[in-house]
Design an enzyme around this catalytic site. Sequence first.
Site, mmCIF file in Angstrom:
data_model
loop_
_atom_site.group_PDB
_atom_site.id
_atom_site.type_symbol
_atom_site.label_atom_id
_atom_site.label_comp_id
_atom_site.label_asym_id
_atom_site.label_seq_id
_atom_site.Cartn_x
_atom_site.Cartn_y
_atom_site.Cartn_z
ATOM 1 N N LYS A 149 4.185 9.187 8.991
ATOM 2 C CA LYS A 149 3.990 8.614 10.336
ATOM 3 C C LYS A 149 4.955 9.187 11.384
ATOM 4 O O LYS A 149 4.743 10.278 11.874
ATOM 5 C CB LYS A 149 4.041 7.078 10.255
ATOM 6 N N ASP A 154 9.358 3.138 -0.165
ATOM 7 C CA ASP A 154 8.280 3.757 0.598
ATOM 8 C C ASP A 154 8.515 3.401 2.063
ATOM 9 O O ASP A 154 8.172 2.305 2.511
ATOM 10 C CB ASP A 154 6.922 3.266 0.107
ATOM 11 N N TYR A 182 0.858 -1.183 0.000
ATOM 12 C CA TYR A 182 0.000 0.000 0.000
ATOM 13 C C TYR A 182 0.895 1.235 0.000
ATOM 14 O O TYR A 182 1.838 1.315 0.784
ATOM 15 C CB TYR A 182 -0.892 0.001 1.245
HETATM 16 N N1 PMP Z 1 2.827 4.201 2.360
HETATM 17 C C1 PMP Z 1 2.808 3.262 3.323
HETATM 18 C C2 PMP Z 1 3.847 2.189 3.313
HETATM 19 C C3 PMP Z 1 1.825 3.293 4.315
HETATM 20 O O1 PMP Z 1 1.805 2.342 5.262
HETATM 21 C C4 PMP Z 1 0.865 4.328 4.292
HETATM 22 C C5 PMP Z 1 -0.223 4.434 5.351
HETATM 23 N N2 PMP Z 1 -0.511 3.328 6.078
HETATM 24 C C6 PMP Z 1 0.930 5.287 3.281
HETATM 25 C C7 PMP Z 1 1.928 5.185 2.329
HETATM 26 C C8 PMP Z 1 -0.053 6.417 3.218
HETATM 27 O O2 PMP Z 1 0.165 7.298 4.256
HETATM 28 P P1 PMP Z 1 -1.019 8.278 4.756
HETATM 29 O O3 PMP Z 1 -2.057 7.417 5.383
HETATM 30 O O4 PMP Z 1 -0.323 9.199 5.719
HETATM 31 O O5 PMP Z 1 -1.522 8.999 3.562
#
Ligand code: PMP
Length: 432
Positions: free
Chosen positions: A267, A239, A144
């Site tokens: 995060k 990511d 994701y």
């Molecule tokens: N990339 C990863 C690996 C994530 O785990 C997440 C959120 N869980 C995101 C992108 C998206 O981040 P956000 O919810 O702050 O938009």
Amino acid sequence: MNTERSDALFTQARQRIPGGVNSPVRAFRAVGRNPVFMQRAAGAYLWDVDGNRYIDYIGSWGPMILGHAHPRVIEAITRAASQGTSFGAPTEAEVAMAELIAQLVPSIDVVRMVNSGTEATMSAVRLARAFTKREHVIKFEGCYHGHADAFLVKAGSGAMTLGIPDSPGVPQAVAAGTLTATFNNLPSVRALFEANKEQIAAVIVEPVVGNMGCVPPEAGFLEGLRQICTDNGALLIFDEVMTGFRLSAGGAQQLYGIRPDLTTLGKIIGGGLPVGAYGGRADIMAMVAPSGPVYQAGTLSGNPVAMAAGRETLTIVKEDAGLYGRLEATCAALEKGLREALKDSGGDGRVTINRAGSMMTVFFSGSPVRDFASAMSCDTARFGVFFRSMLDQGVYLPPSQFEAAFISSAHGPAEVEQTVDAARTAFRLSLA
Ligand code: PMP
């Protein structure tokens, strides 16, 4: 457990908020329960509106590595807020933040602050496409990368849990630019490069996956991705929204010794406030506006209150040399305790526990979980029983088989012991 007030709020919320929540996984649908509404948090604990206390293993889905309401972070936020909450002009805190990130994350020379992980990945891919003058992007099934159109293709946790792997509303033309490979499987990546010569702008990957549950990379996988990208003139994007500042102060790239071209962060970088970032090689980042032509902007980007929370969090991460060792030790103790509880419940061989540092998932599958297909073989009904029993015993786990649990530096032996005790009952019920 009394959840009267939570249930009443959820009924009310569903009238005004889609599904009653502002982000899907919070709705607890996959585990067949109403969500509990939280009131406050401190250290390793959450309290709901009915006064129930929980040991928290969600940590706001990753940010709270220092535990909730860390006194230094709260003080930094309060101090910043008292001087004004937003200027829409550059501040000293942004410079300090960029310096800190460049010091901590090995591959980042230049960095742009944004407001979420979604913004970070969306912007990084735009930049990769512009830099390489190519349009296709490879992602991995079950990873994701936020909810931008290009990534809602085989997108892991939230979408997977709802059973909608691809979202309506994503134009076919956009989805067509996203090719999907199999995690931990280099031949699947090579095949896509072979079939799309000189068209792949980037490979984006969660270096340790959190979004199909915790799935670490097998030996050689990340090295192989680095090599394939270099050989084919494509950019490698890590990511690290989840793994950044979690697996080590320099993220997964430091732990595994791989240098991606671009990195996305979120995060922990915001210390509990809405922050994301993307950064990397100076020559690539030079293309971002206003130094270059790739447009990307944000009214609240680099917000002073958010920067204060992030800066204090990263400063603690940088100064506390023992932090990651303690997180590893606590999570290892938890893993060991859970394995013993599993054995005591007669469940040996029916559950797989994956862990990387302070990220962990208990999969209800007897087979190794190393990619999306093996994650999907889990018994989600049994996970639901396990989750509900843990919640009833005051342990707040991610409400989905396909999410990683996080521990913080505020978790210690007392929390581990209580969690393991609860798991003895929960395993017995769920594996019956
Ligand atoms: N990339 C990863 C690996 C994530 O785990 C997440 C959120 N869980 C995101 C992108 C998206 O981040 P956000 O919810 O702050 O938009």
